[in-house]
Design an enzyme around this catalytic site. Structure first.
Site, mmCIF file in Angstrom:
data_model
loop_
_atom_site.group_PDB
_atom_site.id
_atom_site.type_symbol
_atom_site.label_atom_id
_atom_site.label_comp_id
_atom_site.label_asym_id
_atom_site.label_seq_id
_atom_site.Cartn_x
_atom_site.Cartn_y
_atom_site.Cartn_z
ATOM 1 C CB THR A 47 20.987 -24.305 -3.419
ATOM 2 O OG1 THR A 47 21.010 -22.783 -3.685
ATOM 3 C CG2 THR A 47 22.299 -24.800 -2.877
ATOM 4 C CB THR A 48 17.569 -21.891 -7.110
ATOM 5 O OG1 THR A 48 18.058 -20.954 -6.294
ATOM 6 C CG2 THR A 48 16.072 -21.455 -7.807
ATOM 7 C CE1 TYR A 110 23.049 -31.213 11.598
ATOM 8 C CE2 TYR A 110 25.164 -32.356 11.228
ATOM 9 C CZ TYR A 110 23.854 -32.188 12.114
ATOM 10 O OH TYR A 110 23.829 -32.815 13.079
ATOM 11 C CE1 TYR A 136 24.864 -18.984 -2.627
ATOM 12 C CE2 TYR A 136 24.452 -21.114 -3.512
ATOM 13 C CZ TYR A 136 23.935 -20.105 -2.927
ATOM 14 O OH TYR A 136 22.539 -19.821 -2.796
ATOM 15 N NE ARG A 141 17.675 -22.212 1.999
ATOM 16 C CZ ARG A 141 16.697 -22.406 0.919
ATOM 17 N NH1 ARG A 141 16.265 -21.211 0.211
ATOM 18 N NH2 ARG A 141 16.426 -23.497 0.488
ATOM 19 C CE LYS A 164 23.762 -17.286 -5.452
ATOM 20 N NZ LYS A 164 23.078 -18.550 -5.757
ATOM 21 C CB ILE A 206 23.771 -16.303 -9.224
ATOM 22 C CG1 ILE A 206 25.171 -16.445 -9.886
ATOM 23 C CG2 ILE A 206 23.449 -17.603 -9.301
ATOM 24 C CD1 ILE A 206 26.177 -17.305 -9.377
#
Length: 294
Positions: A47-48, A110, A136, A141, A164, A206
């Site tokens: 996502t980063t 979502y 993850y 987020r 993660k 991470i």
């Protein structure tokens, strides 16, 4: 696999030109830099890396470039998460043609599935995969929290190899750790608490901070995984400013700005993300100075 994917694992930003296209040369240079600086592994298209705003073809190209440039010098993990189970399976299968060590699948965002829905989602991905799958969890987020009891269930699913865990709640580490096999990989996804996470039995992080201070993060992680609390906390103290300021605006906005200062590439992000504001630039720069990277 667990022995390979430990220590400082960078959640790599994706360099872009000002028109939004992928800056492939800068991406290759970043991979080389991380190898030189001692980063232990790379996550491409997490996502980063702005995976949510790249097309599938762009996403696949970024993974391909990172794998090519890493050239087996350090492991590469590919982010393949999606809110759609079918799409996550498609992405996971598509990337397995490359020499990746594992895939990293974020919880669906979502649509907020139930815990049973999350179990079925990840079990289906693992059943379709041929390489290890890392869970993850980052509810801040995604709006979706993969609870420890579900992680423990998933740890028994073939090819699900670790997690993660990015909540920063260290009590979760112990809850999961005592209930899973020793080879289930426990990685932090929260830079601010990662040092203590590793000192309490986690095997790595991470990291967003690793984009900016990879050498220092690698040293801190090495000390923490080895159980050297005094050295780990000393090294982490100089990084706390980065852990904080790299999230002063929505990630990866500050990290991309910092990387641009270090490497001369563009800090461009795709909408709806905006460039780092002028008001926050001095704060990020000060944290970079404190960490010894400027």
């Amino acid at each position: 696999m667990g022995g390979l994917l430990t220590g400082s694992i960078v959640a790599l930003v994706t360099p872009m030109f000002d028109d939004g296209s992928i800056d492939e040369l800068s991406l290759r240079r970043l991979v080389d830099w991380h190898v030189e600086q001692g980063t232990n592994a790379i996550v491409a298209m997490g996502t980063t890396g702005e995976s949510a705003t790249l097309t599938d073809d762009e996403w696949l190209r970024v993974v391909q470039i990172v794998v090519e440039q890493a050239a087996a010098r350090i492991p590469v993990i590919a982010g393949t998460g999606s809110s759609s189970t079918a799409k996550a399976i498609k992405l996971t299968q598509a990337v397995e043609k490359f020499a990746i060590a594992a895939t990293l699948c974020v919880t669906p965002y979502y649509n907020r599935p139930s815990q049973e829905g999350l179990y079925q989602h990840f079990a289906a991905i693992a059943a379709a995969a041929t390489k290890p799958v890392l869970l993850y969890n980052v509810p801040g987020r995604t709006g979706c929290d993969l609870l420890p009891e579900t992680v423990i269930r998933l740890a028994n699913v073939p090819r699900i190899a670790g997690i993660k865990e990015a909540t920063g709640k260290l009590d979760r580490l112990q809850t999961i750790k005592v209930a899973v096999s020793a080879d289930f990989l426990l990685l932090s996804g929260d830079d601010a608490s990662a040092c203590d996470f590793m000192l309490q039995g986690g095997k790595g992080v991470i990291s967003v901070t690793s984009n900016v201070a990879p050498k220092a993060m690698a040293a801190m992680c090495k000390a923490a995984v080895a159980g050297d609390a005094a050295l780990a906390h000393k090294l982490d103290a100089s990084l706390q400013g980065l852990h904080e300021t790299l999230f002063v605006e929505p990630s990866p906005t500050p990290a991309k700005w910092a990387v641009a200062q270090l490497h001369g590439c563009s800090a461009h992000l795709r909408l709806p993300l905006l460039p780092l504001t002028a008001a926050n630039q001095p704060h990020v720069r000060a944290a970079m100075t404190a960490a010894g990277v400027l």
